[in-house]
Motif scaffolding. Structure first.
Motif, short mmCIF file in Angstrom:
data_model
loop_
_atom_site.label_atom_id
_atom_site.label_comp_id
_atom_site.label_asym_id
_atom_site.label_seq_id
_atom_site.Cartn_x
_atom_site.Cartn_y
_atom_site.Cartn_z
N UNK A 50 0.84 -1.20 0.00
CA UNK A 50 0.00 0.00 0.00
C UNK A 50 0.87 1.25 0.00
N UNK A 51 0.24 2.39 -0.28
CA UNK A 51 0.94 3.65 -0.13
C UNK A 51 0.92 4.11 1.31
N UNK A 52 1.81 5.03 1.68
CA UNK A 52 1.82 5.56 3.06
C UNK A 52 0.51 6.29 3.35
N UNK A 53 0.05 6.13 4.60
CA UNK A 53 -1.17 6.78 5.05
C UNK A 53 -0.82 7.73 6.19
N UNK A 54 -1.30 8.94 6.12
CA UNK A 54 -0.99 9.95 7.12
C UNK A 54 -1.60 9.60 8.47
N UNK A 55 -0.77 9.69 9.52
CA UNK A 55 -1.24 9.45 10.89
C UNK A 55 -1.44 10.76 11.63
N UNK A 56 -0.39 11.58 11.63
CA UNK A 56 -0.41 12.83 12.40
C UNK A 56 0.38 13.88 11.63
N UNK A 57 -0.11 15.12 11.63
CA UNK A 57 0.58 16.26 11.04
C UNK A 57 0.86 17.29 12.12
N UNK A 58 2.06 17.85 12.13
CA UNK A 58 2.49 18.83 13.13
C UNK A 58 2.99 20.07 12.41
N UNK A 59 2.53 21.25 12.88
CA UNK A 59 2.84 22.48 12.15
C UNK A 59 3.57 23.53 12.97
N UNK A 60 3.64 23.37 14.29
CA UNK A 60 4.26 24.41 15.12
C UNK A 60 5.22 23.79 16.10
N UNK A 61 6.35 24.46 16.32
CA UNK A 61 7.34 23.99 17.29
C UNK A 61 6.68 23.81 18.65
N UNK A 62 6.96 22.66 19.28
CA UNK A 62 6.38 22.36 20.58
C UNK A 62 5.02 21.71 20.53
N UNK A 63 4.41 21.66 19.37
CA UNK A 63 3.06 21.09 19.25
C UNK A 63 3.05 19.62 19.61
N UNK A 64 2.06 19.24 20.41
CA UNK A 64 1.87 17.85 20.82
C UNK A 64 0.48 17.45 20.36
N UNK A 65 0.39 16.42 19.51
CA UNK A 65 -0.89 16.04 18.92
C UNK A 65 -1.13 14.56 19.09
N UNK A 66 -2.37 14.19 19.40
CA UNK A 66 -2.73 12.78 19.55
C UNK A 66 -3.75 12.37 18.51
#
Lengths: 112, 112
Positions: free
Chosen positions: B41-57
């Motif tokens: 399969x092709x890669x599937x996006x899990x999480x995108x981060x746009x700002x320094x220090x950003x913590x995303x779940x």
């Protein structure tokens, strides 16, 4: 929702043959990319197109040419295939600069 | 340069264990992305981060954009069999126009 569509899914070429890999996206994205994936080497950028009418070289452009036919379509051409170009090729697209990219299912190319 | 170094290259864990992987670069990145790829399969996006220090779940997945903008990590809590696959970090380097570069990948294997 087709997303990013690549054709063909599989291809076998003889050394010296030419072919074009097709990619189309239906998400109205500005940017499109071509990658190749070899075992243990991740994805390496071949060419990318920031917008319709523009293309730029990536990390491994030698032996390839690209055409951004319109906003939807970005094709990759091998003019004279070589065994070293045996790989899995992925096309991707993204809305704009610095945004996430979405991938097609890949084209598995073997050059014998 | 704009290379991404991803570690570890492979992991063998027991089901239920937590997983941690990271990506570093000597260059500053504007965006950090984490993808998962299943076989064929092709890669599937899990999480995108746009700002320094950003913590995303995203469910059991948590990723952070490093303060220096030169690194990112991905954690998976309480692993399950369907987490098996190859995880890639990717990012847009500062000054890299529309380039999206990838790490070498972390292959995750889970023993039931």
């Amino acid at each position: 929702n087709a997303g990013v569509t690549q054709t063909p899914k599989f291809q076998v070429l003889k050394t010296g043959q030419s072919m074009t890999l097709q990619c189309a996206q239906d998400m109205n994205h500005n940017s499109m990319y071509w990658y190749r994936q070899d075992p243990g080497m991740g994805l390496r950028l071949i060419y990318y197109s920031a917008s319709e009418g523009t293309t730029d070289k990536g990390e491994v452009p030698n032996g390839y040419n690209v055409s951004r036919l319109n906003k939807r379509e970005f094709s990759l051409r091998l003019e004279s295939a070589a065994p070293s170009q045996t790989s899995v090729y992925f096309c991707a697209s993204s809305t704009d600069r610095n945004t996430e990219a979405f991938f097609g299912q890949g084209t598995r190319l073997t050059v014998v | 340069g704009q290379q991404l170094n991803q570690n570890p290259q492979s992991m063998f864990i027991q089901e239920g264990e937590d997983v941690s992987m990271n990506c570093t670069s000597s260059s500053i990145f504007n965006t950090w992305l984490w993808y998962k790829q299943d076989p064929g399969e092709g890669p599937v996006l899990l999480i995108a981060l746009y700002k320094a220090g950003e913590l995303t779940s995203n469910g059991r997945l948590t990723a952070q954009f490093g303060i220096t903008r030169k690194d990112s990590f991905l954690n998976i809590s309480a692993s399950i069999p369907s987490d098996v696959g190859i995880y890639f970090c990717a990012g847009h380097p500062r000054g890299g126009a529309q380039k999206l570069v990838f790490g070498q990948g972390t292959r995750l294997t889970i023993n039931p």
